[in-house]
Design an enzyme around this catalytic site. Structure first.
Site, short mmCIF file in Angstrom:
data_model
loop_
_atom_site.label_atom_id
_atom_site.label_comp_id
_atom_site.label_asym_id
_atom_site.label_seq_id
_atom_site.Cartn_x
_atom_site.Cartn_y
_atom_site.Cartn_z
N HIS A 438 0.88 -1.17 0.00
CA HIS A 438 0.00 0.00 0.00
C HIS A 438 0.91 1.22 0.00
CE1 HIS A 438 -3.35 -2.41 2.31
NE2 HIS A 438 -3.08 -2.90 1.10
C1 LIG Z 1 -0.21 -7.66 -3.76
C2 LIG Z 1 -1.08 -6.48 -3.48
C3 LIG Z 1 -2.34 -6.66 -2.91
C4 LIG Z 1 -3.13 -5.55 -2.63
N1 LIG Z 1 -4.39 -5.77 -2.15
C5 LIG Z 1 -5.22 -4.70 -2.00
C6 LIG Z 1 -6.57 -4.90 -1.63
O1 LIG Z 1 -7.01 -6.03 -1.47
N2 LIG Z 1 -7.37 -3.81 -1.48
C7 LIG Z 1 -6.89 -2.53 -1.65
O2 LIG Z 1 -7.64 -1.58 -1.43
N3 LIG Z 1 -5.62 -2.33 -2.03
C8 LIG Z 1 -4.79 -3.38 -2.24
N4 LIG Z 1 -3.52 -3.17 -2.69
C9 LIG Z 1 -3.11 -1.80 -3.02
C10 LIG Z 1 -3.84 -1.26 -4.24
O3 LIG Z 1 -3.93 -2.23 -5.24
C11 LIG Z 1 -3.09 -0.03 -4.73
O4 LIG Z 1 -3.01 0.88 -3.67
C12 LIG Z 1 -3.76 0.65 -5.92
O5 LIG Z 1 -3.94 -0.22 -6.99
C13 LIG Z 1 -2.89 1.82 -6.35
O6 LIG Z 1 -3.55 2.51 -7.37
P1 LIG Z 1 -2.75 3.47 -8.32
O7 LIG Z 1 -3.69 3.93 -9.35
O8 LIG Z 1 -2.04 4.48 -7.50
O9 LIG Z 1 -1.59 2.56 -8.96
P2 LIG Z 1 -1.70 1.17 -9.79
O10 LIG Z 1 -2.99 0.48 -9.55
O11 LIG Z 1 -0.45 0.44 -9.46
O12 LIG Z 1 -1.67 1.67 -11.29
C14 LIG Z 1 -0.58 2.33 -11.84
C15 LIG Z 1 -0.49 1.98 -13.30
O13 LIG Z 1 0.44 2.85 -13.95
C16 LIG Z 1 1.22 2.11 -14.86
N5 LIG Z 1 2.47 2.82 -15.11
C17 LIG Z 1 3.57 2.89 -14.33
N6 LIG Z 1 4.52 3.63 -14.95
C18 LIG Z 1 3.99 4.05 -16.13
C19 LIG Z 1 4.47 4.83 -17.21
N7 LIG Z 1 5.70 5.34 -17.19
N8 LIG Z 1 3.67 5.01 -18.28
C20 LIG Z 1 2.41 4.49 -18.32
N9 LIG Z 1 1.90 3.75 -17.33
C21 LIG Z 1 2.68 3.53 -16.24
C22 LIG Z 1 1.40 0.77 -14.16
O14 LIG Z 1 1.76 -0.24 -15.08
C23 LIG Z 1 0.02 0.57 -13.56
O15 LIG Z 1 -0.83 -0.06 -14.47
C24 LIG Z 1 -2.68 -4.24 -2.94
C25 LIG Z 1 -1.42 -4.07 -3.50
C26 LIG Z 1 -0.63 -5.17 -3.78
C27 LIG Z 1 0.73 -4.96 -4.40
#
Ligand SMILES: Cc1cc2nc3c(=O)[nH]c(=O)nc-3n(C[C@H](O)[C@H](O)[C@H](O)COP(=O)(O)OP(=O)(O)OC[C@H]3O[C@@H](n4cnc5c(N)ncnc54)[C@H](O)[C@@H]3O)c2cc1C
Ligand code: SF4
Lengths: 515, 122
Positions: A438
């Site tokens: 997280h």
């Molecule tokens: C194993 C695991 C289990 C988890 N379980 C839970 C859960 O059950 N419930 C919950 O609430 N949270 C959970 N989390 C946390 C939650 O999934 C994340 O906090 C959330 O997905 C983050 O959202 P985000 O949009 O910030 O990033 P992400 O969902 O990580 O999305 C970011 C995206 O940006 C892309 N990206 C990165 N760099 C670039 C670039 N240069 N150009 C274009 N695209 C790029 C990545 O490939 C990715 O697709 C978990 C995390 C993990 C690792």
């Protein structure tokens, strides 16, 4: 063409849209679908490939290869080397997470107001969370999918005497396959690659996959688009260059690790950029039971407790991990390690995430890869240790004959009358194995441009048409699982952009992803 | 890898799980950080017996018994960096071992389906 995957070297690809969203995970997908529902033309640019459930791996090996960012090998640079894990695929981390859905607690909005000058988000975030829960079929893990490990945890918590519950998750009729971390091949988990991203397409949007963004193109102080090069998902060979022009705004949602780096590479100047990185590092205890637990049968995570969220600052959960991962998690090597693993069927892994106060930073390192500086302070170490003790107590109360605390310096196994030794264990971070999943901050929101990167609408201070819509904008930890908050905030930012144009998101476009 | 998880207690060891094929595969597929981490850990594993168990021989020249003792001591060593060498070796060994049909059968787990390794090309 509504989806463009890897393009081999050749003429540059040029596209134009009202809004370009970088990243298709929790924040990016939610922002994109909200904009698309308001009638805007949206292009989502995603670094990873688009894998459908039929493409998902079975093995943990291929899970790391196909769905995790850099095989999950990013580690903190600090006192201890703790893994920082996230997804890299269309759908981002929602593809590999456990889909646990928890609404943003009210005290979070109060602290954002008091400490960061951000007001007025609560009603909108909660309204969106209601909507997301309906759209992503949030349900309690059904009885048939609970599995023995989750059931034992409920018993354990009851006997120790604290509140706990069966999890609510973005999962439609979970089959209890215990494969969430490799992606749900049964299409039960409602990750954004099978829900909101296809909806963006149906509404006329375009998705670029295998297309890591190198930088946001900024003219003067105005974002005009994003540029990068396609990268082949298997060979990693570089393909054609691309430029996607945004006539209204660029929203960066590439995660708390990658969003700050993209903004840095784009030349954004802010004293707070890359700072205020936070996390809920998690660790766990194995319970050793006489009868087989078979933790791999049942929902990957099915039980939780928020009873310790405020004091000492913990969230407790069950977690099924495959033998591949247990091998490196247990102490010892050689024949003794194989003997320890031979009890795999009798092990239950229960974990806790620390609502940590420690703060770190994200910077570019060698070859532009992220460097996450992060170390636990003493108070967080005390929380971590306390959490291990509570989890160990719960195991013993549920009938475990012993626990494996995983703390260097303590015996491998502790019997019921020995678990208080955990409370005396050293607080040296190197004696513990924790994982950061997280992640928060790096481009945090706040009213003061000296201490924050974006304002309360997600707009980067001092720049026009440049927004952040993911975990990077969150200025604090939450003490609960973050996906719901990230989605609620991203949707609110996107709605703000639409309102400024006199537009409004309409209800969901079409059928939900079928289970 | 093989020394970290030998056959024992009715379970196959890494040596029974086609480790050569695994190494060939991961050398092609892993990201640089993982592969070079594994290579560095592999070298360190060979060189560290003198530090860990006081025997001035590379690990591959140790008797099976001495190597087993060494593998255990390495992964429980007081130096964090030395424990990290063992961690990487165990991580790789675990991936090779835990996904293998024979191990899964011994642990009453169904065999894994094939990994498609595919994605949407358009
Ligand atoms: C194993 C695991 C289990 C988890 N379980 C839970 C859960 O059950 N419930 C919950 O609430 N949270 C959970 N989390 C946390 C939650 O999934 C994340 O906090 C959330 O997905 C983050 O959202 P985000 O949009 O910030 O990033 P992400 O969902 O990580 O999305 C970011 C995206 O940006 C892309 N990206 C990165 N760099 C670039 C670039 N240069 N150009 C274009 N695209 C790029 C990545 O490939 C990715 O697709 C978990 C995390 C993990 C690792
Ligand atoms: S436990 Fe299995 S069926 Fe349920 S969501 Fe996870 S992978 Fe899908």
């Amino acid at each position: 063409m509504s989806h463009l995957a890897y393009q081999p070297p050749g003429p540059a690809v040029e596209l134009e849209a009202d809004y370009v969203v970088v990243g298709s995970g929790a924040g990016g997908a939610m922002a994109a679908v909200t904009l698309a529902r308001g009638g805007a033309k949206v292009v989502v640019v995603e670094a990873g490939p688009w894998r459908d459930p039929e493409d998902y791996p079975s093995t943990a090996y291929a899970g790391l290869r196909d769905l995790f960012d850099d095989w999950g090998t990013l580690i903190t640079s600090g006192r201890a080397f703790w893994p920082v894990v996230q997804g890299r695929a269309v759908g981002g981390t929602t593809v590999i997470n456990s889909a646990i859905c928890v609404r943003t607690p009210g005290d979070i909005f109060e602290s954002w107001k008091k400490d960061h000058g951000i007001d007025g988000l609560a009603d909108s975030v909660w309204r969106y969370q209601d909507q997301i829960e309906r759209e992503l079929s949030v349900e309690e893990v059904p009885e048939r999918a609970r599995g023995h490990s989750n059931r034992l945890a409920i018993i354990g918590a009851e006997k120790v005497g604290y509140e706990s519950h069966v999890m609510r998750r973005y999962v439609k009729h979970c089959q209890g396959e215990g494969q969430c971390l490799q992606g749900c091949r049964g299409r039960r988990k409602q990750s954004t690659n099978i829900t909101y991203i296809p909806e963006v397409q149906r509404l006329g949007g375009q998705i670029l996959s295998c297309a890591p963004v190198e930088r946001v193109r900024i003219e003067g102080r105005t974002a005009v688009g994003v540029e990068g090069r396609f990268v082949h998902p298997a060979t990693k060979k570089k393909g054609a260059r691309y430029f996607v022009r945004a006539t209204k705004a660029v929203l960066v949602a590439a995660s708390a690790v990658h969003t700050p780096l993209i903004l840095m590479r784009s030349g954004v100047k802010s004293p707070a950029l890359g700072e205020h990185f936070r996390s809920h590092p998690g660790t766990g205890v194995f319970g050793l039971f006489d009868d087989p637990v078979d933790m791999n049968i049942g929902a990957t995570q099915g039980w939780a407790s928020t009873a310790f969220r405020e004091n000492p600052g913990l969230k407790l959960e069950t977690l099924a991990i495959p033998p591949e991962m247990v091998a490196s998690r247990l102490a010892g090597g050689g024949a003794e390690l194989t003997r320890r693993l031979s009890r795999y069927r009798h092990m239950a892994m229960w974990v806790h995430a620390v609502r940590a106060e420690s703060v770190g930073s994200v910077r570019p390192g060698l070859f532009g890869k992220p460097v996450v500086r992060y170390s636990f302070n003493r108070r967080d170490m005390e929380r971590l240790r306390k959490g291990l003790h509570i989890v160990a107590q719960t195991h013993i109360a549920a009938g475990a004959k012993a626990v494996v605390p995983g703390i260097f310096g303590l015996p491998y196994e502790l019997k019921a009358d020995e678990i208080d030794k955990i409370l005396e264990a050293s607080l040296e971070p190197r004696n513990y194995v924790a994982v950061l999943s997280h992640l928060f901050g790096g481009a945090v929101m706040g009213a003061d441009p000296a201490r924050s990167v974006v304002d309360g609408t997600g707009k980067v201070h001092g720049y026009e048409r440049l927004y952040v819509a993911d975990a990077a904008a969150l200025p604090t930890t939450l003490g609960v699982n973050p996906q719901h908050t990230i989605m609620g905030v991203a949707a609110t930012f996107a709605e703000g952009l639409l309102s400024a144009q006199g537009q409004k998101p309409k209800p969901r476009a079409s059928t939900p992803a079928a289970a | 890898m093989e020394a970290m998880l030998p056959a024992e207690a009715g379970l196959p060891g890494v040596a029974d799980c086609a480790p050569d094929l695994f190494i060939t595969r991961i050398s092609k597929e892993a990201c640089g950080r993982l592969w070079w981490g594994m290579v560095a850990a592999g070298f360190a594993f060979q060189l560290l017996p003198v530090v860990v168990v006081g025997i001035p021989l590379p690990a591959f020249l140790l008797s099976a018994r001495a190597r087993d003792r060494y593998a255990f001591k390495l992964s429980t060593h007081r130096s964090y960096l030395i424990r990290q060498v063992a961690f990487i070796a165990k991580f790789a060994a675990g991936l090779c071992w835990g996904g293998h049909d024979s191990v899964r059968e011994a642990l009453a787990l169904p065999p894994y389906a094939t990994d498609p390794g595919t994605w949407r090309a358009s």
